[in-house]
Design a protein around this motif. Sequence first.
Motif, PDB file in Angstrom:
ATOM      1  N   VAL A  96       0.847  -1.229  -0.179  1.00 24.74           N
ATOM      2  CA  VAL A  96      -0.016  -0.132   0.085  1.00 24.74           C
ATOM      3  C   VAL A  96       0.727   1.380   0.075  1.00 24.74           C
ATOM      4  N   LYS A  99       2.544   1.857  -3.208  1.00 22.33           N
ATOM      5  CA  LYS A  99       1.406   2.373  -4.410  1.00 22.33           C
ATOM      6  C   LYS A  99       1.016   3.617  -4.317  1.00 22.33           C
ATOM      7  N   HIS A 100       0.564   4.290  -2.968  1.00 15.33           N
ATOM      8  CA  HIS A 100      -0.046   5.495  -2.819  1.00 15.33           C
ATOM      9  C   HIS A 100       1.247   6.420  -2.556  1.00 15.33           C
ATOM     10  N   PHE A 101       2.340   6.040  -1.838  1.00 14.16           N
ATOM     11  CA  PHE A 101       3.187   7.069  -1.266  1.00 14.16           C
ATOM     12  C   PHE A 101       4.507   6.779  -1.791  1.00 14.16           C
ATOM     13  N   TYR A 122       2.613   2.930   8.154  1.00 16.32           N
ATOM     14  CA  TYR A 122       1.172   2.657   7.851  1.00 16.32           C
ATOM     15  C   TYR A 122       0.180   3.244   8.932  1.00 16.32           C
ATOM     16  N   LEU A 258      -4.809   8.264   4.750  1.00 17.25           N
ATOM     17  CA  LEU A 258      -4.884   7.058   4.373  1.00 17.25           C
ATOM     18  C   LEU A 258      -6.031   6.312   4.728  1.00 17.25           C
ATOM     19  N   GLY A 262      -6.505   1.329   3.011  1.00 19.07           N
ATOM     20  CA  GLY A 262      -5.398   1.405   1.972  1.00 19.07           C
ATOM     21  C   GLY A 262      -6.020   1.415   0.824  1.00 19.07           C
ATOM     22  N   ARG A 263      -7.228   1.638   0.411  1.00 23.96           N
ATOM     23  CA  ARG A 263      -8.106   1.454  -0.965  1.00 23.96           C
ATOM     24  C   ARG A 263      -7.781   2.901  -1.435  1.00 23.96           C
ATOM     25  N   ARG A 264      -8.151   4.100  -0.755  1.00 28.19           N
ATOM     26  CA  ARG A 264      -8.031   5.276  -1.103  1.00 28.19           C
ATOM     27  C   ARG A 264      -7.259   6.398  -0.011  1.00 28.19           C
ATOM     28  N   VAL A 265      -6.996   7.387  -0.925  1.00 28.75           N
ATOM     29  CA  VAL A 265      -6.057   8.598  -0.071  1.00 28.75           C
ATOM     30  C   VAL A 265      -6.675   9.908  -0.461  1.00 28.75           C
ATOM     31  N   ASP A 266      -6.571  10.607   0.688  1.00 30.44           N
ATOM     32  CA  ASP A 266      -7.149  12.070   0.651  1.00 30.44           C
ATOM     33  C   ASP A 266      -6.205  12.870   0.900  1.00 30.44           C
ATOM     34  N   TRP A 267      -5.689  13.746  -0.403  1.00 35.50           N
ATOM     35  CA  TRP A 267      -4.723  14.675  -0.123  1.00 35.50           C
ATOM     36  C   TRP A 267      -4.962  16.172   0.615  1.00 35.50           C
TER      37      TRP A 267
END
Length: 316
Positions: A96, A99-101, A122, A258, A262-267
């Motif tokens: 995760v 993938k995202h970070f 995490y 996160l 771990g499926r979505r992130v909010d920046w």
Amino acid sequence: MDEDLRRLPGFAWYTKQPICDNTLDNAQLETRCPLDNGRHSDASVPLRYSAGKLDQLPAELLIHILHQIDIPSLTRFRRVNRRAMELVDSLPYYNVLVKHFPNIIRAIVSIQADSFDCGTLYRTLSTKKCSTCKRFGDYLYLVDCRRVCYFCYTRQPEFFPLTTQQASAFFTSNLKKQRKAATSRQILHAAKPPSVLSLPGRYCTAWGSDGGNLARKRIRLYDRRSVVHSLAEIDLPTLDKTTREPRRFMAIITAPYLLDSGRRVDWGYFCSGCKEKTRHFRIKYTKADLLEHFARYGRVEEMPRIPGRFTHATPI
């Protein structure tokens, strides 16, 4: 973009603003630390070597062990052979994070931030509050893996790391009369407080065409809170306490929130209306907090007779 936000009146002005503070986000991490994740995963090529005794452990125990290894060490283990690479890449938390970070992983490896493990990172990214206030902590302080907002990392003493010379002053030997008494630096290194090795580059809020203050050498930076018994024991520089001190920015990187396992992130988003009214425009909001902020202060609209400037309307 989330459809719930698109339906809001004046949504166009709740956007990400290109604010550059010259943190690790601006340290050319992709060039300095390229990642090879996914490049050597050809299943048709048989593995020639095993991971030794690690392959004899149950999968659940192996995952638990690897998640507790700091990321620089985990990266070094991953380079042992293809089997080690396969094991690390199969870790749920690590997968995760990469993938995202990816830039956070690059930054951690580049500055040798080894005081926390993969699982801690995490879990920290799965929270959203600043560690010292109630705002959204849209940055990570990588010396000890804490969320922090812009206001706290530029103003709070605990996010102002110490140099080796400053930190060693707090580690003195009681055996000074003995010939082989350890030096203060040796005691500091033996104590191993959280620290990082900075990257050369330009840091702090950009001023003029240079884009920040230039740091030419790598320096070891120690976590002030772990070294100093009282944060008031060392006076901060009189003229350079906040946005002009490079050391405050050398271990800081943007950190989204996160969610959904771990499926979505909010920046997060800045509010353009807060440039002129109510709150400070540097405060960042997650989606949920933005909806609450909008309900409290009203939609954003252009100020009459001042094109290009915006403020909050009367709350709806």
